[in-house]
Design a protein around this motif. Structure first.
Motif, short mmCIF file in Angstrom:
data_model
loop_
_atom_site.label_atom_id
_atom_site.label_comp_id
_atom_site.label_asym_id
_atom_site.label_seq_id
_atom_site.Cartn_x
_atom_site.Cartn_y
_atom_site.Cartn_z
N PHE A 224 0.84 -1.20 0.00
CA PHE A 224 0.00 0.00 0.00
C PHE A 224 0.88 1.24 0.00
O PHE A 224 2.08 1.18 0.25
CB PHE A 224 -0.92 0.01 1.23
CG PHE A 224 -0.20 0.35 2.51
CD1 PHE A 224 0.52 -0.62 3.18
CD2 PHE A 224 -0.25 1.63 3.04
CE1 PHE A 224 1.20 -0.32 4.35
CE2 PHE A 224 0.41 1.94 4.21
CZ PHE A 224 1.15 0.97 4.88
N ALA A 225 0.25 2.36 -0.29
CA ALA A 225 0.91 3.64 -0.17
C ALA A 225 -0.10 4.62 0.40
O ALA A 225 -1.29 4.54 0.11
CB ALA A 225 1.43 4.12 -1.52
N ALA A 226 0.39 5.53 1.23
CA ALA A 226 -0.51 6.45 1.92
C ALA A 226 -0.29 7.88 1.47
O ALA A 226 0.85 8.31 1.28
CB ALA A 226 -0.30 6.34 3.42
N HIS A 227 -1.38 8.58 1.29
CA HIS A 227 -1.30 10.00 1.05
C HIS A 227 -1.23 10.66 2.43
O HIS A 227 -2.23 10.85 3.09
CB HIS A 227 -2.55 10.47 0.30
CG HIS A 227 -2.42 11.87 -0.23
ND1 HIS A 227 -3.51 12.65 -0.49
CD2 HIS A 227 -1.34 12.61 -0.56
CE1 HIS A 227 -3.10 13.83 -0.95
NE2 HIS A 227 -1.80 13.83 -1.00
N GLY A 228 -0.03 10.95 2.86
CA GLY A 228 0.18 11.47 4.21
C GLY A 228 1.01 10.49 5.03
O GLY A 228 1.06 9.30 4.73
N ARG A 229 1.63 11.02 6.06
CA ARG A 229 2.50 10.19 6.89
C ARG A 229 1.78 9.70 8.15
O ARG A 229 0.67 10.12 8.44
CB ARG A 229 3.73 11.02 7.32
CG ARG A 229 4.74 11.21 6.22
CD ARG A 229 5.71 12.32 6.53
NE ARG A 229 5.09 13.64 6.39
CZ ARG A 229 5.66 14.78 6.76
NH1 ARG A 229 6.85 14.76 7.34
NH2 ARG A 229 5.05 15.93 6.59
N THR A 230 2.45 8.79 8.85
CA THR A 230 1.95 8.35 10.15
C THR A 230 3.02 8.67 11.18
O THR A 230 4.08 9.20 10.86
CB THR A 230 1.69 6.84 10.17
OG1 THR A 230 2.87 6.17 9.72
CG2 THR A 230 0.53 6.47 9.27
#
Lengths: 346, 346
Positions: free
Chosen positions: A159-165
């Motif tokens: 997966f890839a996220a728009h935004g960090r964690t």
DNA sequence: TGGCAAATCTGTAACGTTTCAGTATATTTG
DNA sequence: CAAATATACTGAAACGTTACAGATTTGCCA
């Protein structure tokens, strides 16, 4: 004599869409050989490979996705999970276009999986993973401690996220540097002589709320300015709430003389609110806003704008998830886009 | 003793995702019976049906899409074909949300198939039909003589169009009544005492260009007004071209005192152009625009607005194509949305 | 009682693909 | 020259589902 419903080879060659069997019949080879030849397997003779590929191209053979998927589990699908109650004003088009442009030259299809606000954001994620209905997922509205990221990481699902964690998990992401944005914005307002600043931030749950907020606060501090709290709404609120709360804000005794806004649609509401309260943009108060396409400045040249490119985000995230699928042990792509300059009124 | 690589029933019951075989083992029935029971076939005993369905629900059985698709050819996919060079300002988000909201309660997935401006619009259509990669298609930017509509109709492939055609083919569509919109707009401008009107129309190739234009012209006539030609740009042009051409327009001797605009983004450019030419909105010239969400009026209250609901369009088109898939001989859904009133400046 | 129909359930084959375990032929090796 | 090995190819099985053509049991009627 032949009462069976088996298709003969000749039938196969005539009928509808070509399959490996068709190709096998035409080339006089076995189905296995054809399959291997098409993927350039070394144990197939060079000449045979060429021949099969030529015929395949000639008759326009396309592998049957269902067949591949059933046999291998590979779906050739990327799923993008979106919140349908998302902010009006729709940067989403560009985001989706960015993804699909990237995917166009690949065998991947893009499927859009929605969830509404009252539903569980995990639901579509679980669905995709449990049913194996995609090879990779793109998520947005990322949170500091995001259950989706945890879930997907635990299962090793690409997966890839728009935004960090912020949970100590290394994952692929694309993010706009909202801290820098806030700094730029504050600095600009300071230059204009503004002293009391307010921030219309994203919802607190989202990671980039923190980023934007800390950039804002720190830069305020450095410049010796003060903050006017404006936490009754976030950029997720409906337009009308934002407008009303802005009126409220402007009528306070310590009203702001500068406002920073991190989203496109809400900026419209901010302006409406400011003016409904009887103040004038550029004179009583200045505004620095982030906008996907710089439309607002066309009609309200007195605002200051920073552009954010969502098409790029989509493109990046697609690339990230593809490389993740390709090699799960490779380092995840992590890109932080630094904002360009603040575009001044003309 | 058992050297085969056949999975035994017990293996099946333990491992991963449940299939019909798992269910068959658990219920002690045959795979066929389970399959039939799950779809409420009459030849399965009522009690058995209940039992199978209960177990299926308990263990969270979900049919394998690839299996179904391979066997039946049914993909449970709707494909929406979009032009990625589409107008900035993105009503597309709402359109897509509308579709996926409608699809959420069905087994259908939504896949987005893009094509860029320089590519053939037929390409994605042919792909879907030839590879059978969807059960239905939604198209937009419909033309009076639309090759996609002809192609899909000839092949009996279920589809719905955003916009009408004019080729004597009865097909499913959802359309906004742009003729009425133009009439309303002209009437409003007439009421305001405007005499020389210009229209920023959609590209001539699209059907709704004709609709908007004929409504505009006819209503101008009825009200004894005159048209100021403005065909150097369409609402498809890039923002900056529109702005420049608007400046041009306003500097002509017979410049318009009223403008009608059929799209959201371009309206921003119109306003910018008008003001760059030194004229004042509401005093020298009035503007009636169509907007997906009424954001513009928040910051420029002097314009007149008609709202167009793209989420509704998406919802409608999804419904239309589903019913088309369900029964190809049924009358196609054809919906023309009449515009609401023109929202006046406040 | 025999026969027949209805009700309920089942095995086999097939959709198109890839993997596994070969087979047949040519080539090298000791 | 026999044996090993490399090369080029192939058939069968399996992924999960549904359609088709039975098979078995039960109930009913003449």
């Amino acid at each position: 004599m032949d009462k069976s419903n088996h298709k003969t080879d000749e039938d196969e060659a005539e009928t509808g869409r070509p399959t490996l069997k068709t190709l096998a019949f035409m080339t006089g080879l076995g189905v296995t050989t054809v399959s291997r030849a098409l993927k350039d397997a070394p144990e197939i003779g060079a000449e045979t490979r060429k021949r099969v590929q030529l015929v395949a191209r000639q008759i326009g053979y396309r592998p049957n996705r269902a067949g591949v998927r059933l046999r291998t589990g590979k779906t050739n699908v990327i799923s993008v999970v979106l919140n349908t109650t998302e902010q009006i004003g729709g940067f989403l088009s560009d985001f989706i276009y960015g993804i699909s442009e990237r995917l166009a030259a690949t065998p991947y299809h893009l499927v859009v999986a929605p969830y509404s606000h009252n539903n569980d954001p995990m639901e579509p994620i679980r669905y995709v993973v449990e049913t194996g209905s995609a090879d990779g997922i793109i998520i947005s509205r990322t949170q500091p401690d995001d259950p989706r990221v945890r879930y997907l990481t635990e299962r090793g699902f690409p997966f890839a996220a728009h935004g960090r964690t912020a949970m100590g998990i290394e994952h692929a992401y694309h993010d706009f540097d909202n801290e820098s944005f806030a700094r730029l914005a504050v600095r600009r307002l300071a230059e204009l002589g503004r002293r009391r600043l307010a921030l219309l931030a994203p919802p607190t749950a989202l990671t980039y709320h923190q980023h934007m907020r800390s950039g804002f606060l720190d830069e305020i501090d450095r410049n010796g300015l003060s903050e006017v709290p404006f936490s009754s709404v976030s950029s997720d609120n409906v337009i009308d709430d934002i407008r009303r709360q802005t009126i409220e804000l402007m009528r306070r005794t310590g009203r702001p003389d500068g406002i920073v806004c991190g989203a496109g649609g809400p900026t419209f509401a901010l302006i409406a609110g400011i003016e409904a309260a009887g103040f004038k943009l550029g004179r009583d108060v200045d505004l620095v806003a982030k906008e996907p396409f710089n439309l607002l400045q066309l009609v309200r040249p007195e605002i200051h704008v920073v552009e954010e490119d969502f098409r790029l985000a989509g493109h990046d995230l697609a690339t990230a998830v593809l490389s993740r699928i390709d090699d799960r042990s490779a380092a995840p792509m992590q890109r932080l886009v630094v904002p360009g300059a603040v575009i001044a009124p003309r």
